[in-house]
Motif scaffolding. Sequence first.
Motif, PDB file in Angstrom:
ATOM      1  N   ALA A  20      89.774 -67.675 -10.500  1.00  0.00           N
ATOM      2  CA  ALA A  20      89.308 -67.916 -12.045  1.00  0.00           C
ATOM      3  C   ALA A  20      90.441 -67.673 -12.873  1.00  0.00           C
ATOM      4  O   ALA A  20      91.400 -67.208 -12.583  1.00  0.00           O
ATOM      5  N   LEU A  21      90.310 -67.923 -14.332  1.00  0.00           N
ATOM      6  CA  LEU A  21      91.312 -67.686 -15.259  1.00  0.00           C
ATOM      7  C   LEU A  21      90.781 -66.806 -16.470  1.00  0.00           C
ATOM      8  O   LEU A  21      89.341 -67.088 -16.702  1.00  0.00           O
ATOM      9  N   LYS A  26      87.089 -74.780 -11.768  1.00  0.00           N
ATOM     10  CA  LYS A  26      87.392 -73.291 -11.844  1.00  0.00           C
ATOM     11  C   LYS A  26      86.869 -72.604 -13.089  1.00  0.00           C
ATOM     12  O   LYS A  26      86.817 -73.199 -14.231  1.00  0.00           O
ATOM     13  N   PRO A  27      86.236 -71.410 -12.935  1.00  0.00           N
ATOM     14  CA  PRO A  27      85.471 -70.755 -13.696  1.00  0.00           C
ATOM     15  C   PRO A  27      86.670 -70.107 -14.758  1.00  0.00           C
ATOM     16  O   PRO A  27      87.888 -69.649 -14.381  1.00  0.00           O
ATOM     17  N   VAL A  28      86.575 -70.347 -16.084  1.00  0.00           N
ATOM     18  CA  VAL A  28      87.313 -69.819 -17.217  1.00  0.00           C
ATOM     19  C   VAL A  28      86.839 -69.117 -18.180  1.00  0.00           C
ATOM     20  O   VAL A  28      85.638 -69.588 -18.772  1.00  0.00           O
ATOM     21  N   LEU A  29      87.385 -67.782 -18.643  1.00  0.00           N
ATOM     22  CA  LEU A  29      86.884 -67.105 -19.781  1.00  0.00           C
ATOM     23  C   LEU A  29      87.668 -67.210 -20.911  1.00  0.00           C
ATOM     24  O   LEU A  29      89.216 -67.342 -20.633  1.00  0.00           O
ATOM     25  N   ILE A  30      87.224 -68.046 -21.976  1.00  0.00           N
ATOM     26  CA  ILE A  30      88.159 -68.187 -23.284  1.00  0.00           C
ATOM     27  C   ILE A  30      88.170 -67.145 -24.111  1.00  0.00           C
ATOM     28  O   ILE A  30      87.095 -66.343 -24.529  1.00  0.00           O
ATOM     29  N   LEU A  75      80.078 -65.975 -11.849  1.00  0.00           N
ATOM     30  CA  LEU A  75      80.543 -67.464 -11.389  1.00  0.00           C
ATOM     31  C   LEU A  75      81.518 -67.212 -10.022  1.00  0.00           C
ATOM     32  O   LEU A  75      81.441 -68.246  -9.360  1.00  0.00           O
ATOM     33  N   THR A  76      82.065 -66.088 -10.019  1.00  0.00           N
ATOM     34  CA  THR A  76      83.017 -66.167  -8.904  1.00  0.00           C
ATOM     35  C   THR A  76      82.440 -65.395  -7.622  1.00  0.00           C
ATOM     36  O   THR A  76      83.156 -65.274  -6.645  1.00  0.00           O
ATOM     37  N   ALA A  77      81.194 -65.128  -7.742  1.00  0.00           N
ATOM     38  CA  ALA A  77      80.508 -64.267  -6.805  1.00  0.00           C
ATOM     39  C   ALA A  77      80.516 -65.270  -5.436  1.00  0.00           C
ATOM     40  O   ALA A  77      80.243 -66.501  -5.754  1.00  0.00           O
TER      41      ALA A  77
END
Length: 220
Positions: free
Chosen positions: A73-74, A104-108, A167-169
């Motif tokens: 994740a990012l 890929k999960p991304v938090l902006i 989302l990463t679970a």
Amino acid sequence: MKLVVVSAGLSVPSSTRLLADRLTESVVRGAPGTDVQVVELRDLAVDIANNFVTGFPAPALEAALGKVAEADALIVVSPVFSASYSGLFKSFFDVIDKDALTGKPVLIGATGGTGRHSLVLDHALRPLFGYLRAVVVPTGVYAASEDWGAEGLAERIERAAGELVALTAPSATVPAQERGAAPARAPRTVGSVEDRPLGTGSLKDRVVPFEQQLAALKVR
């Protein structure tokens, strides 16, 4: 979980890095044991520019690109320049492999001097990572100068971090080889719509060949 944080702040100290750190702390609280690595784009500015000219990344840039590609994740945060993300931020994601962020999960996140630039999240950052086929969490976090210490910022940070953790679970994880793949079609079974004779089933299930429709008109 391998979490990579990309910060495009230019000054020291940087409000961009501060927001990135606050987001990271919240994610780690929700996912203890997270392996965190930070990529400071300020330190890679010359290497990024040279990559455009030579076509080859220097060792430091190559290592940073590898971290991003291997991350689960990012968190990405950019300062706002001319109503958009910074040129340094965009240049880094221009030189990364086009498939590195698929699925890929991304938090902006973004920072600016005034709240009037908050739409940068939805008008610039979200489309960029949508184009790169990343999965962007619903809540983006923008922090203007007046937001620090004010009500609301901490809640947005917690909400966005929670969405990234969800989302990463394990139940939400998709194997890399299946990212972007079309869902498998269910096998046909006897009695399914495909096996019914024409004229049976509900109206929406009936498919009449065009030639049969023409013949039914009996044009003379």
